[in-house]
Enzyme design. Structure first.
Site, PDB file in Angstrom:
ATOM      1  N   THR A 110      81.633  15.076 148.872  1.00  0.00           N
ATOM      2  CA  THR A 110      80.434  14.521 149.511  1.00  0.00           C
ATOM      3  C   THR A 110      80.708  14.034 150.937  1.00  0.00           C
ATOM      4  OG1 THR A 110      79.597  13.865 147.374  1.00  0.00           O
ATOM      5  CG2 THR A 110      78.695  12.701 149.263  1.00  0.00           C
ATOM      6  N   GLU A 157      78.014  13.804 140.778  1.00  0.00           N
ATOM      7  CA  GLU A 157      78.290  15.109 140.151  1.00  0.00           C
ATOM      8  C   GLU A 157      77.006  15.874 139.876  1.00  0.00           C
ATOM      9  OE1 GLU A 157      81.556  15.651 137.629  1.00  0.00           O
ATOM     10  OE2 GLU A 157      82.360  13.649 137.982  1.00  0.00           O
ATOM     11  N   GLY A 212      85.888   8.367 145.573  1.00  0.00           N
ATOM     12  CA  GLY A 212      86.551   7.477 144.622  1.00  0.00           C
ATOM     13  C   GLY A 212      88.059   7.572 144.777  1.00  0.00           C
TER      14      GLY A 212
END
Lengths: 676, 676
Positions: free
Chosen positions: B166, B456, B205
């Protein structure tokens, strides 16, 4: 002001024809493909004529930017509570006197709470506890003596206080509270006592840290007239009880535990309280509706214990009006962020050299956000009408108006807070990943607001009160007594509870589908029909099962009825507001919003099909019209949230700022630590 | 195992008749008033045959109670991240090897993630990042060499890593990512570069604190065959890029900012990354689907760039299966808390000496919680079937099965996470004020889970993929090609897309309304009907407006289609599961849940009325049957959540514990600091 008085006159009219917002309404021949642009400032002034207070109180936070935190999630509850105290003190220092406003200018008081909702919802709630609840209980349930004693200290926050009603085991069922207040005639004192853990006062705002005193709801017990050993239980009454002798020092017999972290509102210090034989003077009873003399004799000016209890709780409707206003403040903030961002965020496109498309151009995004925007406008008009009625009720003490305000405040509080809670989730989802950044506020707004659905009356319980009052009016209508204001439309509509005229049921022309006469009649028809059928079902079941079981068998039907009624009322308030608007460009958008509000409800309710009020073709035409109106409103959607008039320094969410319309990610990058 | 293989065989069958869960189904003559009690342990074993892993991993947390925090809201993000690291290390120390499981026993891997969801959803997500995404990208997109190099270090968390896909401006539209990887043929290196702020990797993350490396998605550019100055852009590929040279030390050319507090999941360290001409060796390209030789020549075994890109993304479906499982874990936890509490919490009653009534006895509470419970069961069966298919797909690499798993994992992820998010709000509201205490967990579960709807694959985008695949199958069905597994029912149902038999449309008998043949046919009919009409609309609009606009004009219809399909699939999985259950008492409850799942969907969808698939009387009978089934299931509702088998030490919420069934407020009082 004159606008508001007109509204009021319209709503108070006993003649439903005068109350009819419909007759001279111009309707466009067919759906516009594009709504005219309008001046957002003009719209803002029209929707919110009292903008001077807004400028005044928001200036306080412009001068104290340190009070506006970017990520509430980063604060411990102690830090957050201290921040809220500092905000409140800054407001007071700027010259605001909230309790004075509550007593003398409730319209401004409610507006102040709404304005604070986007500063920090904990502040709105802290003020609600201090002024609406603690202050309001002293004002409305006490005597002149109580007022004199406490008023100024409450107003200045020198005497932080609590509203100790809820117990561990009893929230909604207030009549079953177990805390006791037993008169000791010897010493002329009340003995306040928590008989068991189930009766611990729970969730009491201001109790964990600040509260010096509390209005405590307890069962009033005095020696029975017959003999000294027995006690008469007169039910739940309110008493002023000291909690702390000084900041940080609990009064004898008082134990308090911090309720700990909550889902949100961690800037409010909720506590749980145990009273162990705490003695207060006989004068601590807030005695407007009942008093006890030196000999321990109980008396009340009210005709029955039930009426006394109802009057006691009835004085607290102001809290629900305030919650409705605060909830709308948050709703507008969430929609402002989500709609501005959706108009800037681009994703996917036709491919090739063509640019990507703004996500607000996708019908899926429109359907999630634009009927919600329409609802925010409709509920704003309905809330304004409620505030007008509340002001008038306080002035006249008219009984029918009191019943109307009670029902409307319960219903609008339930409907608005339920709608806002659901919509804040939608706003977060519509902002995708960036909506999940704490700095963009949607999470904290949702978490903070969530409990608005529960406190000061659980929504499921409040909606039942609305249904109960509608049924009472329905029964009275057969006895020829006048129907009171908000539900007066039902008298006309009850005649309509029959299936629709088959010609109308098949009319799928855009002119008809956007005709307020059709839309208002449809929602009226629905309420009347539900009322008619649920009354019959209740009669049948009550004969067989008794009132309690019968009510619960019809419960889902009753809840639907109450929601349908609120939607009717909101729609009519909105069309009245559309009609009063003098600017034709603003009016076109308001009219489109009102139509969308109504059509989206009609589309969502299978009753209209089961009734054959709509033919299948017409039901499909309604659905298409909802989508088409979303498309039209897309062009003015940003202007419609601009008209909410939330300044950037209050809104704060980097992706939702007015300034982000030119540089969508600039503030957001800066907030994440990137130099740009 | 044999049960699961049977399911698999059933679902994989090319013959729709064999796939029909219906034929030999016993249906009761009329609605029971009371369902038989069943043994909750028996139900638990039936629903979850792999309970040994559960006992094993939950024992770790029984031995380390300090890892189970009561109020996540009380932690700073740094404290929370450290807690999550300690949880993960404790799991690894107990002998778990998540990456090994992912590679060799994915069923256990997904189950592990689901189990951790109620320990702390941040832990599930941290593990998802480390293993499904970082580990999974190396495993599935890299070569044997990549695996050899990184596998063990990833498995042991010695090499924490990221999945840097992303960007600030691009989430859903992955093909439009802007980060560049340009080959420098001279030095045989890739130059990874962030061309502008919009291309900053965002929400990554593991990036803010732990990540030593990342799989970076970037546009692969090599010198054009024609000349040295031009570059060929081969689209988005994955590269392994070091982020830190040691813990806390950023690699040269890498800048990282902490994304800050989030709405939830603050135990995961998300960061934003800027690459400034970072050089990595040519071998850093994960080259399973494309490679570049020493001379800078690009080659791919895939027939087209689109297919290569699809294959790359297709390898990541495992993440969606894991999210579905994790979301179900949270859903079950929320329902366990809300249903147990609602069975204990009493409020109001018939009056007099009669006791108050448990709130779960009110139809309003039942209607909010029991169809949700039915859905949790239905989605569990559907998820188990998906996991079986996923395992089989990994074994066989069958192409049709791959497409099926792709569609089903996208659809179930979207449906389940959307449903869980909405239901967690309902659970909080159903627990009233006590549901707002952080210690009762419903707030943190909702806030943590919220983003499952977005990451996701945004749910709105995923549902469009499902619709797209259904349309493809629909078109293929006219060309006589075989329909693949999950949607094979459509071939039979397409014949049913006509209005229903008028006799059936009027049958309101309970036997018929609870007949799985009717219920399955109704949901099949709906999907087939929607598919049929949207295909026609798309054809019409595409001719006039081109494919992109046509798709968006039909977007709402397409989203409804995808959801309808998932509900069909879930219902059929569930009836298959009901049928396999050997214990008659368990089976009765499962059958009632399946009926309620289906009937509540039929009731909610106006299509059935507009179609005249249901007469008005039948629509009302469906509504009454929904209410009646809620009443029946109320008696076994607590046993049905007990059968989720969540131990008290993992659930933690004091109002929702199994032990609270005997002492509803005891643990809660203790948690708030009261000695009892």
């Amino acid at each position: 002001m004159s606008r508001r008085q007109d509204v009021l006159a319209g709503h108070l009219s006993a003649n439903p024809a005068q109350n009819d917002a419909v007759a001279p309404f111009p309707t466009s021949a067919r759906a516009h493909r594009q709504l005219p642009r309008f001046d957002a400032t003009l719209m803002e002034r029209y929707m919110d004529p009292s903008h001077l207070l807004k400028e005044e109180v928001y200036a306080v936070f412009r001068e104290h930017p340190e009070l506006l935190v970017k990520e509430l999630e980063a604060l411990s509850k102690e830090e957050h509570r201290e921040l809220v105290r500092r905000c409140l003190r800054a407001l007071l220092a700027s010259g605001q006197s909230p309790l004075t406003l509550l007593a003398s200018d409730p319209r401004r008081y409610f507006y102040l709470g709404e304005l604070m909702s986007l500063v920090d919802l904990s502040l709105t709630v802290k003020m609600g506890v201090q002024y609406s609840l603690w202050g309001g209980s002293v004002l409305n349930l006490g005597s002149e003596e109580h007022r004199r004693r406490y008023f100024d200290a409450i107003d200045r926050f020198d005497l932080p206080g609590c509203f100790a009603m809820t117990e561990l085991r009893h929230g909604s069922n207030v009549a079953a509270l177990q805390t006791e207040a037993v008169l000791d005639v010897e010493t002329d004192e009340w003995v306040i006592h928590t008989p068991d853990d189930g009766a611990l006062k729970w969730w009491i705002g201001n109790a964990a840290e600040d509260g010096l005193a509390a209005t405590v709801f307890a069962r009033l017990k005095v020696p029975a007239a017959s003999g000294r050993r027995e006690l008469d239980d007169h039910g739940v009454h309110a008493f002023v009880v000291p909690l702390r002798t000084a900041p940080g020092r609990l009064a004898p017999g008082v134990d308090i535990q911090d309720c700990g972290y909550k889902v949100g509102l961690n800037g409010v210090d909720n506590g749980a309280i145990r009273f162990t034989h705490v003695r207060v003077p006989r004068g601590a009873l807030l005695d407007r509706f009942a008093s006890v003399d030196r000999a321990g004799r109980y008396s009340s000016p009210m005709p029955s214990a039930a009426k006394r209890f109802a009057a006691t709780l009835g004085e607290l409707t102001g809290g629900r009006v305030g919650l409705t206003a605060g909830s709308l403040g948050v709703l507008k903030g969430g929609l402002t962020i989500a709609i501005r961002y959706s108009a800037q965020r681009q994703q996917f496109g036709p491919g090739g050299a063509a640019p990507e498309v703004a996500v607000l151009d996708y019908p899926s995004q429109q359907l999630r956000l634009l009927p919600a925007l329409a609802t925010a406008y409709a509920l704003t008009f309905a809330k304004d009408a409620l505030v007008d009625k509340y002001v008038e009720m306080k002035r006249t003490r008219d009984e029918a108006l009191t019943a109307d305000v009670h029902s409307l405040s319960a219903g609008l509080k339930a409907y608005t807070t339920g709608f806002t809670a659901a919509t804040l989730s939608v706003c977060r989802e519509c902002c995708g990943g960036h909506g999940y950044a704490a700095v963009n506020r949607l999470g904290a707004l949702r978490s903070d607001h969530d409990i608005f659905q529960t406190f000061e009356g659980d929504n499921t319980v409040l909606l039942q009160q609305v249904a109960g009052l509608l049924l009472k009016e329905y029964r009275d209508s057969f006895r020829g007594s006048p129907l009171a204001a908000s539900w007066s439309y039902l008298r006309a509509a009850l005649g309509d509870a029959l299936p629709a005229n088959p010609l109308l049921a098949h009319d799928t022309t855009p002119r008809h589908l956007r005709d307020p006469r059709f839309l208002i009649s449809a929602l009226r028809h629905r309420t009347a029909r539900m009322l008619h059928t649920v009354a019959a079902r209740l009669r049948k079941h009550t004969r067989r099962h008794g009132a309690f079981k019968a009510w619960n068998r019809c419960l889902l039907h009753l809840l639907d009825l109450a929601r349908a009624h609120i939607e009717s009322v909101a729609l009519e308030s909105m069309y009245a507001g559309v009609q009063r608007c003098n600017d034709p460009d603003c009016r076109s958008s308001l009219k489109a919003l009102a139509d969308l509000f109504a059509l989206s409800r009609i589309h969502a309710d299978i009753l209209f099909r089961n009734d054959d009020y709509l033919s299948p073709e017409k039901a499909k035409a309604v659905k298409r019209m909802v989508e088409s109106l979303c498309g039209e409103l897309r062009g003015v959607a940003v202007a419609l949230v601009d008209a909410f008039g939330i300044p950037d320094h209050i809104l704060r969410a980097p992706i939702g700022l007015a300034s982000a319309q030119h540089d969508p990610y600039g503030e957001y990058l800066a907030a994440t630590g990137w130099e740009t």
